[in-house]
Each structure stands twice: as C-alpha cells, then as structure tokens.
Enzyme design. Structure first.
Site, short mmCIF file in Angstrom:
data_model
loop_
_atom_site.label_atom_id
_atom_site.label_comp_id
_atom_site.label_asym_id
_atom_site.label_seq_id
_atom_site.Cartn_x
_atom_site.Cartn_y
_atom_site.Cartn_z
N HIS A 130 0.82 -1.23 0.00
CA HIS A 130 0.00 0.00 0.00
C HIS A 130 0.86 1.27 0.00
O HIS A 130 0.32 2.37 -0.17
CB HIS A 130 -0.94 0.03 1.21
CG HIS A 130 -1.99 -1.02 1.19
ND1 HIS A 130 -2.83 -1.22 0.11
CD2 HIS A 130 -2.34 -1.97 2.11
CE1 HIS A 130 -3.65 -2.23 0.38
NE2 HIS A 130 -3.37 -2.70 1.58
N ASP A 167 -2.81 -10.56 -2.50
CA ASP A 167 -3.40 -10.07 -1.25
C ASP A 167 -4.87 -9.72 -1.50
O ASP A 167 -5.24 -9.39 -2.61
CB ASP A 167 -2.62 -8.82 -0.81
CG ASP A 167 -2.96 -8.36 0.59
OD1 ASP A 167 -2.19 -8.71 1.51
OD2 ASP A 167 -3.98 -7.66 0.78
N HIS A 169 -6.39 -7.18 -0.56
CA HIS A 169 -6.50 -5.74 -0.79
C HIS A 169 -5.73 -5.34 -2.05
O HIS A 169 -4.66 -5.90 -2.32
CB HIS A 169 -5.95 -4.96 0.41
CG HIS A 169 -6.60 -5.30 1.71
ND1 HIS A 169 -6.05 -6.20 2.61
CD2 HIS A 169 -7.77 -4.89 2.24
CE1 HIS A 169 -6.86 -6.30 3.66
NE2 HIS A 169 -7.91 -5.52 3.46
N ASP A 248 -4.56 -12.78 3.21
CA ASP A 248 -5.81 -12.35 3.83
C ASP A 248 -7.04 -12.58 2.95
O ASP A 248 -8.15 -12.22 3.33
CB ASP A 248 -5.72 -10.88 4.28
CG ASP A 248 -5.02 -9.98 3.27
OD1 ASP A 248 -4.74 -10.45 2.15
OD2 ASP A 248 -4.74 -8.82 3.61
ZN LIG Z 1 -4.19 -7.15 2.68
#
Ligand SMILES: [Zn+2]
Length: 311
Positions: A130, A167, A169, A248
């Site tokens: 991120h 991931d 996200h 995740d």
């Molecule tokens: Zn994540």
C-alpha cells in the site's frame, strides 16, 4: 539449489499497539508452524541486511524517504507512537523493522540473481504494497516488492519482471510506483469495494487488475487467473517474478471476505513456479504482505513454501 527464507527478529519490533491485526505475532505463528511441520529443514534461513536509502529511492520519492526516515528516527529516540493514518502508526521499532523488510527483498533478489538460491520468501513486516511513491498507508511504509523489482531492473539490468499480488486488498502503492513502467507487468486480484477502494480502473497498460466480488471462492478465482493472468504472463516472458504474498484472501481471515484456502495458495504458487521455470530460470522472490488470522496465515505460508521448496 535452495529456497532462501529471509526473516529477522527486528521485524518483530514494529508494534502498532494492542489489538492491531498487523502484529509481531504473525511472524511467530509462521516460524512456529514451519518448525512444527518440519518444513524449516527444507529452507535456507538467512538474515536480511538493512536497506539503504539509495535502494529505497528506486521506488520512492527522495523527499518522502528523507521525511519518513526522519520521523522514524524521532519516534525511536523519543519512544513514542506517531499515527500516519488511523491504521498506520510509527513505533519505536518501526525504523529497524522497515529497513530489514526492504533489505530482505533486495538481498533475496541479489541471491536469486546470483544463483545463491533458486527462489526466496521474505517473512517480514511491515508489509509494503500500500505504500505509494510518496505516502505511507495501510500498515505499509516502504514498498518492499517494488523496491526489489526496481533493484532487479536498475542494478542487475533485467529487462522484464512480473509482479504478482494475491493479497485481498488492492496493491495501490505498487500500482502507483510501477504503472507506466513497461519493464514491469503487474497482475493482481483483490476484493472489490474493499480498502483501499482502488484498482477498478488500472493506472497503466502494464497493470492487469482483477476486482473480485466478496464471497467468491477459490475455484472461480483459479479460473480467472488461468484465463486472464496466465496468457499475459506467457506473452510477457518475465525474466523474474516478484510476489506480493498476502494471505488475507483466506476464508478464515476477517479483514476480507474472499474464500481461498491453503490448496488455492498451493495451486497459485504451482502456476507461478511453472511460469518462472519456463521463462525466468525459476527465479521468484516472494514477500509477505497481509494475512491476519494467525493459524490460516501460518498454514497458507507453509502451502506456498512447500511448492517453492519442492517439498
Ligand atoms: Zn491485505
């Protein structure tokens, strides 16, 4: 030849406070499970060095690097916490942990390119995907995978590398850094309408983004990977693969609502390994990103490593 396993006790020192899901115990869970399953015997444990500013600046703006390092040193010296956003906090150990994380990704790249390891996994934190060119966010400070990819391109002179991000996200930081850099093909899937609420419109033609509706299970995601990622990757013929390995998207992980299980991570890793064997002399550097259910995280990392290490 071997699978190098990079981790460091200082990666535990970054602690964003009680109850924060991105916690030091994540690394303990992974290490414990590797020992309990005997998988540790198949791995070549190595200590990461600290990343240098020059290495970090291959992916991040100089001004950002100087400012965040300064903040990290101040927090370390004062023993205080400093919140960057509600999820992302600098703590006393963040400087060392963040430099070890990025340093691991760079050292793993050097090892794999020098033939000192076939592939490598970096069990490090804080994660990185991120972190944009000039902004820390979403538990991330330095974009470990982007730093390593740029190291392979700029220092080792590779011409094409792939970044795979599984991931749950969207890896907005990596996209921000590598979008438009045609030496990189980034393939990712992520849960749609989840933090950081980006990725629906790719920022460059070298980005292959697959937003996935919540509650999608592994079978459907495998089909999408086969249909969408693999032909692009085959055509691109990457000379090395970098993996943002977040776990995740696991069914048991509460930070997302996708339905992957260990067998899906095993399958994805097999597909990537076969690709790397065909085009990249097997060269893969994989770095831990998310994964917050400690048991599911440890089991999923083991499934990933079993394939990487041919166990
Ligand atoms: Zn994540």
């Amino acid at each position: 030849m071997s699978t190098a396993f990079y981790s460091h006790p200082e990666c535990r020192l970054h602690d964003m406070g009680a109850g924060h899901p991105e916690c030091p115990q994540r690394l303990d869970a992974i290490a414990d499970h590797l020992r309990a399953t005997g998988l540790d015997i198949a791995l070549d444990f190595r200590d990461p060095p600290l990343a240098t500013e020059e290495q970090i600046e291959r992916a991040h703006a100089t001004g950002y690097v100087l400012e965040i390092l300064d903040q990290m040193r101040r927090v370390r010296d004062l023993g205080e916490h400093h919140a960057i956003d509600p999820d992302t906090t600098l703590a006393g150990g963040t400087l060392q942990a963040a430099l070890r994380s990025a340093g691991a990704a760079v050292a793993a790249t050097d090892d794999v390119l020098a033939g000192r390891a076939t592939n490598a996994f970096c069990a490090v934190r804080p994660p990185g995907h991120h972190a944009t060119r000039d902004q820390a966010m979403g538990f991330c400070f330095f974009n470990n995978v982007a730093i390593a990819a740029r190291h392979a391109l700029d220092v080792h002179g590779l011409q094409r590398v792939a970044i795979i991000d599984f991931d749950v996200h969207h890896g907005n930081g990596t996209e921000d850094i590598v979008a438009g850099d045609e030496r990189v093909l980034m393939c990712s899937f992520f849960q749609d309408q989840l933090y950081p609420f980006s990725g629906g419109v790719p920022k460059g033609t070298n980005m292959l983004n697959l937003p996935i509706p919540a509650y999608t299970r592994g079978g459907a995601i495998r089909e999408l990977i086969e249909m969408m990622w693999m032909p692009r990757l085959e055509e691109f013929r990457p000379q090395m693969l970098f993996v943002s390995a977040g776990f995740d998207a696991h069914r048991e992980d509460d930070l997302g609502q996708l339905g992957l299980v260990e067998a899906d991570y095993e399958w994805i890793t097999q597909r990537l390994k076969a690709l790397a064997d065909r085009h990249a002399q097997g060269r893969i550097v994989s770095c831990l990103e998310g994964g917050y259910n400690l048991s599911a995280l440890a089991r999923s990392v083991a499934a990933h490593l079993r394939v990487l290490a041919d166990m």
